[in-house]
Write an enzyme that holds these catalytic residues in place. Structure first.
Site, PDB file in Angstrom:
ATOM      1  N   ARG A  68      -0.012  -4.710   4.873  1.00 36.85           N
ATOM      2  CA  ARG A  68       0.053  -5.866   3.978  1.00 36.85           C
ATOM      3  C   ARG A  68       0.972  -6.918   4.577  1.00 36.85           C
ATOM      4  NH1 ARG A  68       2.541  -5.166  -1.077  1.00 36.85           N
ATOM      5  NH2 ARG A  68       1.612  -7.113  -1.725  1.00 36.85           N
ATOM      6  N   LYS A  82       7.771   6.211   0.877  1.00 36.95           N
ATOM      7  CA  LYS A  82       6.367   5.766   0.896  1.00 36.95           C
ATOM      8  C   LYS A  82       5.430   6.893   1.324  1.00 36.95           C
ATOM      9  CE  LYS A  82       3.507   1.912   2.484  1.00 36.95           C
ATOM     10  NZ  LYS A  82       3.509   0.462   2.510  1.00 36.95           N
ATOM     11  N   ARG A  91      11.559  -4.325  -4.857  1.00 38.21           N
ATOM     12  CA  ARG A  91      12.599  -3.382  -4.424  1.00 38.21           C
ATOM     13  C   ARG A  91      13.340  -2.907  -5.655  1.00 38.21           C
ATOM     14  NH1 ARG A  91      10.318  -4.076  -0.483  1.00 38.21           N
ATOM     15  NH2 ARG A  91      10.909  -4.946   1.520  1.00 38.21           N
TER      16      ARG A  91
HETATM   17  C1  BTN Z   1       0.575  -1.422   3.708  1.00 37.82           C
HETATM   18  O1  BTN Z   1       1.109  -2.306   4.384  1.00 37.82           O
HETATM   19  O2  BTN Z   1       1.238  -0.695   2.971  1.00 37.82           O
HETATM   20  C2  BTN Z   1      -0.917  -1.230   3.770  1.00 37.82           C
HETATM   21  C3  BTN Z   1      -1.284  -0.331   4.897  1.00 37.82           C
HETATM   22  C4  BTN Z   1      -2.780  -0.091   5.016  1.00 37.82           C
HETATM   23  C5  BTN Z   1      -3.091   0.734   6.241  1.00 37.82           C
HETATM   24  C6  BTN Z   1      -4.541   1.138   6.303  1.00 37.82           C
HETATM   25  S1  BTN Z   1      -4.813   2.397   7.514  1.00 37.82           S
HETATM   26  C7  BTN Z   1      -6.530   2.208   7.352  1.00 37.82           C
HETATM   27  C8  BTN Z   1      -6.800   0.724   7.192  1.00 37.82           C
HETATM   28  N1  BTN Z   1      -6.957   0.087   8.467  1.00 37.82           N
HETATM   29  C9  BTN Z   1      -5.989  -0.780   8.718  1.00 37.82           C
HETATM   30  O3  BTN Z   1      -5.893  -1.461   9.750  1.00 37.82           O
HETATM   31  N2  BTN Z   1      -5.137  -0.820   7.691  1.00 37.82           N
HETATM   32  C10 BTN Z   1      -5.545   0.053   6.631  1.00 37.82           C
END
Ligand code: BTN
Length: 292
Positions: free
Chosen positions: A83, A149, A288
């Protein structure tokens, strides 16, 4: 896109540090999905790609509209997206994306990312009640165990016409704690294995993926019907910060602080501040705990 290969893709490789020590059992997954709401979904499992989200957003741009969702699971991503433009590195986890067709207008998508987080938490509960009981939701859509997390969700959308959109839902779910990743990030992470009694690498990733896909498929139908609003009480019941003091940051700067009071029917965070109750839309905001 090809469906699940006939034989499980082995994730065991010489470079054990780079690929996980578990694999998806394609036959087991097909059987697990055969009677549930995700039974028509096309699933492919690949060893490596840049980003499953990038792959599916690209594929959706030229795909014919269909009611069938597509799932892409990768054992390793070399350019995983997180994100807010951050990279996602999650070698110790299940990383996959779902291209989900939604016959909805963009304005009707509010709350979708929370609905996905809820579906993921409920899928883990389906797998094991003790695991489900330990998982909390952090607005807008992280999953946590004891403040660490467990999973992140990234949703990207590809318009496909009036009232038609592909929601590309990317999920990174940590299966085991990864000491190297924790050291690199400078914070502790959570993993399914620590909270799932008798976690079996040969069995549980497949079981979990099947449960998640079924929950996502059921969520899709419910979301198309009534949106996020009826799910909001279930989301708030799993809110890891419910009634706790929190701060909201944008680009590291303090935006607001107050007590977290759950979410409304659009997925906005309800924040009780000195000025009154505020409804916060997710956007680029990070939450947070006030103690953090
Ligand atoms: C975050 O930042 O918390 C979201 C992370 C999302 C990661 C997943 S892994 C599968 C999919 N492919 C990616 O490139 N990102 C998402």
């Amino acid at each position: 896109m090809p469906a699940v290969p006939d034989h499980p893709v082995s994730a065991m490789a010489d470079d054990a540090a780079a690929l996980p020590s578990w694999c998806i059992d394609a036959n087991g997954l097909r059987t697990a999905l055969s009677t549930g709401p995700a039974r028509d979904w096309m699933v492919e499992v690949i060893e490596e790609t840049g980003s499953t989200n990038a792959d599916l957003t690209q594929a959706c741009r030229t795909a014919d509209w269909s009611e069938q969702a597509r799932v892409r699971v990768a054992y390793r991503q070399t350019a995983g997206r997180g994100r807010q433009g951050r990279p996602w590195q999650g070698q110790a986890g299940l990383t996959f994306s779902v291209a989900m067709p939604l016959a909805l207008a963009p304005a009707q998508l509010s709350g979708l990312s929370l609905a996905v987080g809820l579906a993921l938490a409920e899928a883990l509960e389906d797998c094991d009640a003790a695991l489900g009981a330990r998982v909390g939701l952090k607005w807008p859509n992280d999953l946590q165990i004891d403040g660490r997390k467990l999973a992140g969700i990234l949703i990207e959308s590809v318009p496909a016409g009036p009232r038609r959109v592909w929601a590309v839902i990317g999920i990174g779910l940590n299966l085991v704690r990864d000491a190297r990743m924790e050291a690199a990030l400078g914070r502790e992470l959570a993993g399914v294995a620590e909270a799932l009694p008798g976690f079996l690498p040969s069995r549980d990733p497949t079981r979990i993926l099947g449960a998640v896909l079924d929950r996502l498929a059921a969520m899709r139908l419910a979301f198309l019907e009534t949106g996020f609003a009826p799910m909001a009480p279930r989301w708030s019941a799993r809110d890891a910060f419910r009634d706790e003091p929190v701060r909201l940051l944008h680009d590291g700067a303090l935006l607001a602080e107050g007590l977290a009071r759950g979410v409304d029917g659009d997925g906005h965070l309800l924040l009780e501040t000195a000025e009154g109750l505020q409804r916060i839309a997710s956007g680029e905001v990070s939450l947070r705990g006030a103690a953090a």
